[in-house]
Design an enzyme around this catalytic site. Sequence first.
Site, PDB file in Angstrom:
ATOM      1  N   GLU A  83       0.848  -1.201   0.000  1.00 20.47           N
ATOM      2  CA  GLU A  83       0.000   0.000   0.000  1.00 20.47           C
ATOM      3  C   GLU A  83       0.882   1.249   0.000  1.00 20.47           C
ATOM      4  N   THR A 112     -17.945  13.479 -11.454  1.00 25.14           N
ATOM      5  CA  THR A 112     -18.209  13.024 -12.824  1.00 25.14           C
ATOM      6  C   THR A 112     -17.646  11.626 -13.084  1.00 25.14           C
ATOM      7  N   GLY A 113     -17.612  10.806 -12.065  1.00 27.71           N
ATOM      8  CA  GLY A 113     -17.154   9.429 -12.243  1.00 27.71           C
ATOM      9  C   GLY A 113     -15.734   9.232 -11.759  1.00 27.71           C
ATOM     10  N   ASP A 173     -12.321  -1.777  -8.089  1.00 31.60           N
ATOM     11  CA  ASP A 173     -12.617  -0.702  -9.042  1.00 31.60           C
ATOM     12  C   ASP A 173     -11.748  -0.764 -10.295  1.00 31.60           C
ATOM     13  N   GLY A 200     -22.402  16.693 -12.110  1.00 35.02           N
ATOM     14  CA  GLY A 200     -22.722  15.267 -12.101  1.00 35.02           C
ATOM     15  C   GLY A 200     -23.872  14.970 -11.151  1.00 35.02           C
ATOM     16  N   SER A 201     -24.836  14.160 -11.609  1.00 32.04           N
ATOM     17  CA  SER A 201     -25.969  13.804 -10.750  1.00 32.04           C
ATOM     18  C   SER A 201     -26.019  12.287 -10.547  1.00 32.04           C
ATOM     19  N   HIS A 205     -45.028  -7.514  10.600  1.00 31.89           N
ATOM     20  CA  HIS A 205     -45.914  -6.346  10.508  1.00 31.89           C
ATOM     21  C   HIS A 205     -45.791  -5.520  11.785  1.00 31.89           C
ATOM     22  N   LYS A 254     -20.655   8.577   4.562  1.00 34.40           N
ATOM     23  CA  LYS A 254     -21.832   8.129   5.330  1.00 34.40           C
ATOM     24  C   LYS A 254     -21.875   8.794   6.701  1.00 34.40           C
TER      25      LYS A 254
HETATM   26  C1  LIG Z   1     -17.297   9.604  -2.010  1.00 34.54           C
HETATM   27  C2  LIG Z   1     -17.450   8.126  -2.240  1.00 34.54           C
HETATM   28  C3  LIG Z   1     -18.420   7.427  -1.565  1.00 34.54           C
HETATM   29  C4  LIG Z   1     -18.557   6.068  -1.765  1.00 34.54           C
HETATM   30  N1  LIG Z   1     -19.547   5.413  -1.095  1.00 34.54           N
HETATM   31  C5  LIG Z   1     -19.702   4.087  -1.283  1.00 34.54           C
HETATM   32  C6  LIG Z   1     -20.700   3.388  -0.570  1.00 34.54           C
HETATM   33  O1  LIG Z   1     -21.451   3.956   0.218  1.00 34.54           O
HETATM   34  N2  LIG Z   1     -20.828   2.061  -0.781  1.00 34.54           N
HETATM   35  C7  LIG Z   1     -20.012   1.395  -1.657  1.00 34.54           C
HETATM   36  O2  LIG Z   1     -20.173   0.185  -1.819  1.00 34.54           O
HETATM   37  N3  LIG Z   1     -19.034   2.036  -2.348  1.00 34.54           N
HETATM   38  C8  LIG Z   1     -18.877   3.362  -2.170  1.00 34.54           C
HETATM   39  N4  LIG Z   1     -17.884   4.015  -2.843  1.00 34.54           N
HETATM   40  C9  LIG Z   1     -17.036   3.250  -3.778  1.00 34.54           C
HETATM   41  C10 LIG Z   1     -15.915   2.491  -3.021  1.00 34.54           C
HETATM   42  O3  LIG Z   1     -15.167   3.407  -2.256  1.00 34.54           O
HETATM   43  C11 LIG Z   1     -15.011   1.772  -3.990  1.00 34.54           C
HETATM   44  O4  LIG Z   1     -15.786   0.963  -4.842  1.00 34.54           O
HETATM   45  C12 LIG Z   1     -14.008   0.906  -3.261  1.00 34.54           C
HETATM   46  O5  LIG Z   1     -13.206   1.695  -2.432  1.00 34.54           O
HETATM   47  C13 LIG Z   1     -13.131   0.144  -4.246  1.00 34.54           C
HETATM   48  O6  LIG Z   1     -12.226  -0.620  -3.544  1.00 34.54           O
HETATM   49  P1  LIG Z   1     -10.855  -1.094  -4.214  1.00 34.54           P
HETATM   50  O7  LIG Z   1     -10.202  -1.987  -3.219  1.00 34.54           O
HETATM   51  O8  LIG Z   1     -11.102  -1.608  -5.560  1.00 34.54           O
HETATM   52  O9  LIG Z   1     -10.017   0.237  -4.440  1.00 34.54           O
HETATM   53  P2  LIG Z   1      -9.595   1.433  -3.497  1.00 34.54           P
HETATM   54  O10 LIG Z   1     -10.451   1.527  -2.308  1.00 34.54           O
HETATM   55  O11 LIG Z   1      -9.465   2.613  -4.369  1.00 34.54           O
HETATM   56  O12 LIG Z   1      -8.162   0.987  -2.965  1.00 34.54           O
HETATM   57  C14 LIG Z   1      -7.061   0.851  -3.793  1.00 34.54           C
HETATM   58  C15 LIG Z   1      -5.812   1.039  -2.967  1.00 34.54           C
HETATM   59  O13 LIG Z   1      -4.679   0.733  -3.769  1.00 34.54           O
HETATM   60  C16 LIG Z   1      -3.644   1.650  -3.470  1.00 34.54           C
HETATM   61  N5  LIG Z   1      -2.732   1.680  -4.611  1.00 34.54           N
HETATM   62  C17 LIG Z   1      -2.996   2.112  -5.870  1.00 34.54           C
HETATM   63  N6  LIG Z   1      -1.929   1.913  -6.659  1.00 34.54           N
HETATM   64  C18 LIG Z   1      -0.977   1.361  -5.878  1.00 34.54           C
HETATM   65  C19 LIG Z   1       0.344   0.918  -6.118  1.00 34.54           C
HETATM   66  N7  LIG Z   1       0.896   0.992  -7.325  1.00 34.54           N
HETATM   67  N8  LIG Z   1       1.036   0.412  -5.071  1.00 34.54           N
HETATM   68  C20 LIG Z   1       0.487   0.323  -3.834  1.00 34.54           C
HETATM   69  N9  LIG Z   1      -0.751   0.715  -3.558  1.00 34.54           N
HETATM   70  C21 LIG Z   1      -1.479   1.215  -4.572  1.00 34.54           C
HETATM   71  C22 LIG Z   1      -4.380   2.959  -3.240  1.00 34.54           C
HETATM   72  O14 LIG Z   1      -3.580   3.854  -2.485  1.00 34.54           O
HETATM   73  C23 LIG Z   1      -5.616   2.474  -2.485  1.00 34.54           C
HETATM   74  O15 LIG Z   1      -5.390   2.484  -1.098  1.00 34.54           O
HETATM   75  C24 LIG Z   1     -17.690   5.377  -2.660  1.00 34.54           C
HETATM   76  C25 LIG Z   1     -16.691   6.076  -3.334  1.00 34.54           C
HETATM   77  C26 LIG Z   1     -16.555   7.437  -3.123  1.00 34.54           C
HETATM   78  C27 LIG Z   1     -15.468   8.171  -3.839  1.00 34.54           C
HETATM   79  N1  LIG Z   2     -23.426   4.860  -2.263  1.00 33.92           N
HETATM   80  C1  LIG Z   2     -22.527   4.327  -3.080  1.00 33.92           C
HETATM   81  O1  LIG Z   2     -22.448   3.121  -3.277  1.00 33.92           O
HETATM   82  C2  LIG Z   2     -21.551   5.229  -3.775  1.00 33.92           C
HETATM   83  C3  LIG Z   2     -21.426   6.554  -3.378  1.00 33.92           C
HETATM   84  C4  LIG Z   2     -20.508   7.346  -4.050  1.00 33.92           C
HETATM   85  C5  LIG Z   2     -19.744   6.817  -5.074  1.00 33.92           C
HETATM   86  N2  LIG Z   2     -19.891   5.521  -5.425  1.00 33.92           N
HETATM   87  C6  LIG Z   2     -19.089   4.941  -6.536  1.00 33.92           C
HETATM   88  O2  LIG Z   2     -18.258   5.933  -7.080  1.00 33.92           O
HETATM   89  C7  LIG Z   2     -18.500   6.040  -8.473  1.00 33.92           C
HETATM   90  C8  LIG Z   2     -18.319   7.452  -8.913  1.00 33.92           C
HETATM   91  O3  LIG Z   2     -19.409   8.267  -8.483  1.00 33.92           O
HETATM   92  P1  LIG Z   2     -19.831   9.525  -9.322  1.00 33.92           P
HETATM   93  O4  LIG Z   2     -21.069  10.077  -8.765  1.00 33.92           O
HETATM   94  O5  LIG Z   2     -18.645  10.398  -9.492  1.00 33.92           O
HETATM   95  O6  LIG Z   2     -20.068   8.885 -10.756  1.00 33.92           O
HETATM   96  P2  LIG Z   2     -21.420   8.394 -11.473  1.00 33.92           P
HETATM   97  O7  LIG Z   2     -20.950   7.644 -12.657  1.00 33.92           O
HETATM   98  O8  LIG Z   2     -22.352   7.746 -10.531  1.00 33.92           O
HETATM   99  O9  LIG Z   2     -22.116   9.749 -11.942  1.00 33.92           O
HETATM  100  C9  LIG Z   2     -21.432  10.688 -12.712  1.00 33.92           C
HETATM  101  C10 LIG Z   2     -22.461  11.595 -13.352  1.00 33.92           C
HETATM  102  O10 LIG Z   2     -21.764  12.690 -13.899  1.00 33.92           O
HETATM  103  C11 LIG Z   2     -22.264  12.942 -15.208  1.00 33.92           C
HETATM  104  N3  LIG Z   2     -21.176  13.602 -15.929  1.00 33.92           N
HETATM  105  C12 LIG Z   2     -20.021  13.048 -16.388  1.00 33.92           C
HETATM  106  N4  LIG Z   2     -19.253  13.994 -16.961  1.00 33.92           N
HETATM  107  C13 LIG Z   2     -19.927  15.165 -16.862  1.00 33.92           C
HETATM  108  C14 LIG Z   2     -19.657  16.507 -17.251  1.00 33.92           C
HETATM  109  N5  LIG Z   2     -18.520  16.822 -17.860  1.00 33.92           N
HETATM  110  N6  LIG Z   2     -20.560  17.469 -16.968  1.00 33.92           N
HETATM  111  C15 LIG Z   2     -21.711  17.143 -16.336  1.00 33.92           C
HETATM  112  N7  LIG Z   2     -22.035  15.893 -15.950  1.00 33.92           N
HETATM  113  C16 LIG Z   2     -21.153  14.924 -16.203  1.00 33.92           C
HETATM  114  C17 LIG Z   2     -22.637  11.572 -15.727  1.00 33.92           C
HETATM  115  O11 LIG Z   2     -23.561  11.662 -16.790  1.00 33.92           O
HETATM  116  C18 LIG Z   2     -23.217  10.924 -14.482  1.00 33.92           C
HETATM  117  O12 LIG Z   2     -24.596  11.205 -14.335  1.00 33.92           O
HETATM  118  C19 LIG Z   2     -19.917   5.530  -8.665  1.00 33.92           C
HETATM  119  O13 LIG Z   2     -20.101   5.014  -9.954  1.00 33.92           O
HETATM  120  C20 LIG Z   2     -20.033   4.470  -7.633  1.00 33.92           C
HETATM  121  O14 LIG Z   2     -19.564   3.272  -8.179  1.00 33.92           O
HETATM  122  C21 LIG Z   2     -20.790   4.720  -4.797  1.00 33.92           C
END
Ligand SMILES: Cc1cc2nc3c(=O)[nH]c(=O)nc-3n(C[C@H](O)[C@H](O)[C@H](O)COP(=O)(O)OP(=O)(O)OC[C@H]3O[C@@H](n4cnc5c(N)ncnc54)[C@H](O)[C@@H]3O)c2cc1C
Ligand SMILES: NC(=O)c1ccc[n+]([C@@H]2O[C@H](COP(=O)([O-])OP(=O)(O)OC[C@H]3O[C@@H](n4cnc5c(N)ncnc54)[C@H](O)[C@@H]3O)[C@@H](O)[C@H]2O)c1
Length: 495
Positions: free
Chosen positions: A48, A289-290, A335, A197-198, A471, A65
């Site tokens: 890491e 935006t993703g 991811d 982004g929505s 219920h 959260k």
């Molecule tokens: C704001 C937000 C809210 C979210 N809320 C939710 C939610 O409510 N529920 C849900 O299910 N998902 C949620 N997600 C999505 C969730 O966080 C991700 O899907 C999840 O973290 C992915 O896990 P991962 O292990 O694939 O990658 P990551 O959690 O991104 O972990 C990857 C790790 O690899 C490390 N790494 C990268 N490259 C290297 C390298 N070369 N050497 C060593 N280490 C490296 C990084 O530092 C990182 O620690 C949310 C995401 C965001 C941004």
């Molecule tokens: N509760 C959860 O599980 C949770 C919470 C947060 C994030 N996540 C994860 O993180 C990922 C990323 O979240 P996110 O909200 O950034 O992505 P998203 O893919 O959910 O939504 C991105 C939105 O941005 C819009 N968009 C993209 N480019 C744009 C632009 N240039 N101008 C205007 N709109 C634009 C897209 O059409 C889309 O509606 C999610 O796909 C999800 O997998 C999960």
Amino acid sequence: MQPHPVTAAPATPPSGFDFDVIVIGAGYGGFDAAKHGADHGLKVAIVESRDMGGTCVNRGCVPSKALLAASGRVRELADAEHLKGFGIHAAPVRFERQKIADHAAQLVATIRTNLTKTLERSGTTILRGKGRLDGPQRVAVREASGVERVYTAREVIVATGSDPFVPPGIETDGRTVFTSDEAINLEWLPRWITIIGSGYIGLEFADVYTALGCEVTMIEALDRVMPTFDPDIAKIAARHLIDGRDIDARAGVLASRITPGCPVKIELVDMASREPVETLEVDAVLVATGRVPVSKELNLASVGVETNRGFIPVDDGLRVLANGEPVPHLWAVGDVTGKMMLAHTAAAQGTVAIENILGHARRIDYRSIPAATFTHPEISSVGLSEADAKDLAEKEGFALGSVRSYFKANSKALAELESDGLLKLLFRKDTGEVLGAHIYGLHAADLIQEIANAVARRQGVRQLASEVHTHPTLSEVVEVAYKQAAASLATAVGA
Ligand SMILES: Cc1cc2nc3c(=O)[nH]c(=O)nc-3n(C[C@H](O)[C@H](O)[C@H](O)COP(=O)(O)OP(=O)(O)OC[C@H]3O[C@@H](n4cnc5c(N)ncnc54)[C@H](O)[C@@H]3O)c2cc1C
Ligand SMILES: NC(=O)c1ccc[n+]([C@@H]2O[C@H](COP(=O)([O-])OP(=O)(O)OC[C@H]3O[C@@H](n4cnc5c(N)ncnc54)[C@H](O)[C@@H]3O)[C@@H](O)[C@H]2O)c1
């Protein structure tokens, strides 16, 4: 750039490899893989480069959260109309932004510590540094000191996750224009914030910001807000979560240029014609935006792997593919595979990869993995979208069933004075098999689990309709849907 010294690996065990498994990345995907492997007697190391726990723990699910929990309370206590319905008159609600931010930061620290200790207790070796592939079954780790050590492993799992995507033309400064990486710190509350982004992040942070008194403009490039959600669910959810709040939402427009500062300048263009629409001047911008995969510096070429826009191709057993064929001893989870960017998907993939390494053939069943957006109320889904279900019905020649169950007919929702909600259930009309469900309403994130379990078991609505629900609970919304679906089957076969 100075070449980094390469140091020999520590003494090798009899297998000839330093480790049975090396996992690169300690997010949820890497964590579950490492722990599951170590718990099953494998010698595991995890690499890491940033904070243990990855995005979910440090910059994602956990802090967001925590912010939603606190801001949700503020919303509830400030909703005089809702409280009046119960005969409650509350004093004006006050909150301390810093204390809310501290709550999130403390939760992150606690969960990160617990997760690290759990890994250490499992016997996993934690290697601090940046990992990259150094040919088959070899991982080079560059430590903070600049020293690079090469380790060998029978199996290598890549779990490097994702980072926020910032579209071209948008400049971030982390203070006035930022992504979720900074938003989770809640350093200040802009009077007027634009969210680009929505999707998941846009909706969840709009929930937080509006609860805490900010005015929000939401910009969506596609032609409707919440384009990735079921259209019927999006319609009813947007009525409450967007139109019912201090949010000005605009669809079909693109933020072509954003310049940080005071004020932040946003140039909006029409998505279709690319003609200028308007220039906004706001206090802050959240770019939601993703996300993009983290794979550029992994040296995947050393094992002949080509990515798909950075995503690592894998099969359902999580074997990395090169030209459609599995690369021996190489796996990817989370991811970085771009399958469903969710923490529980990453974790499930990590476990499945290890199961396959252990020789127990396992595949991941993406259809049964639920997803939820933790707005107030929540949105959730599992299985196929209606469009995909229709395609499948056409391809396989069955009739598609669809029923709706409304929260306004549910005693518990009515008692809570929160009866705005809908469950849409999709099922096969021949076998009754549940294909998918989409929910908007109180505790939708919890309600979806029962349907996800049914999808995982490929269960049919006839059997599900006979299962008794408590219920009065919200779960009766699901029961009603199952019963309606089962009744429609009976009608369909003329029974
Ligand atoms: C704001 C937000 C809210 C979210 N809320 C939710 C939610 O409510 N529920 C849900 O299910 N998902 C949620 N997600 C999505 C969730 O966080 C991700 O899907 C999840 O973290 C992915 O896990 P991962 O292990 O694939 O990658 P990551 O959690 O991104 O972990 C990857 C790790 O690899 C490390 N790494 C990268 N490259 C290297 C390298 N070369 N050497 C060593 N280490 C490296 C990084 O530092 C990182 O620690 C949310 C995401 C965001 C941004
Ligand atoms: N509760 C959860 O599980 C949770 C919470 C947060 C994030 N996540 C994860 O993180 C990922 C990323 O979240 P996110 O909200 O950034 O992505 P998203 O893919 O959910 O939504 C991105 C939105 O941005 C819009 N968009 C993209 N480019 C744009 C632009 N240039 N101008 C205007 N709109 C634009 C897209 O059409 C889309 O509606 C999610 O796909 C999800 O997998 C999960």
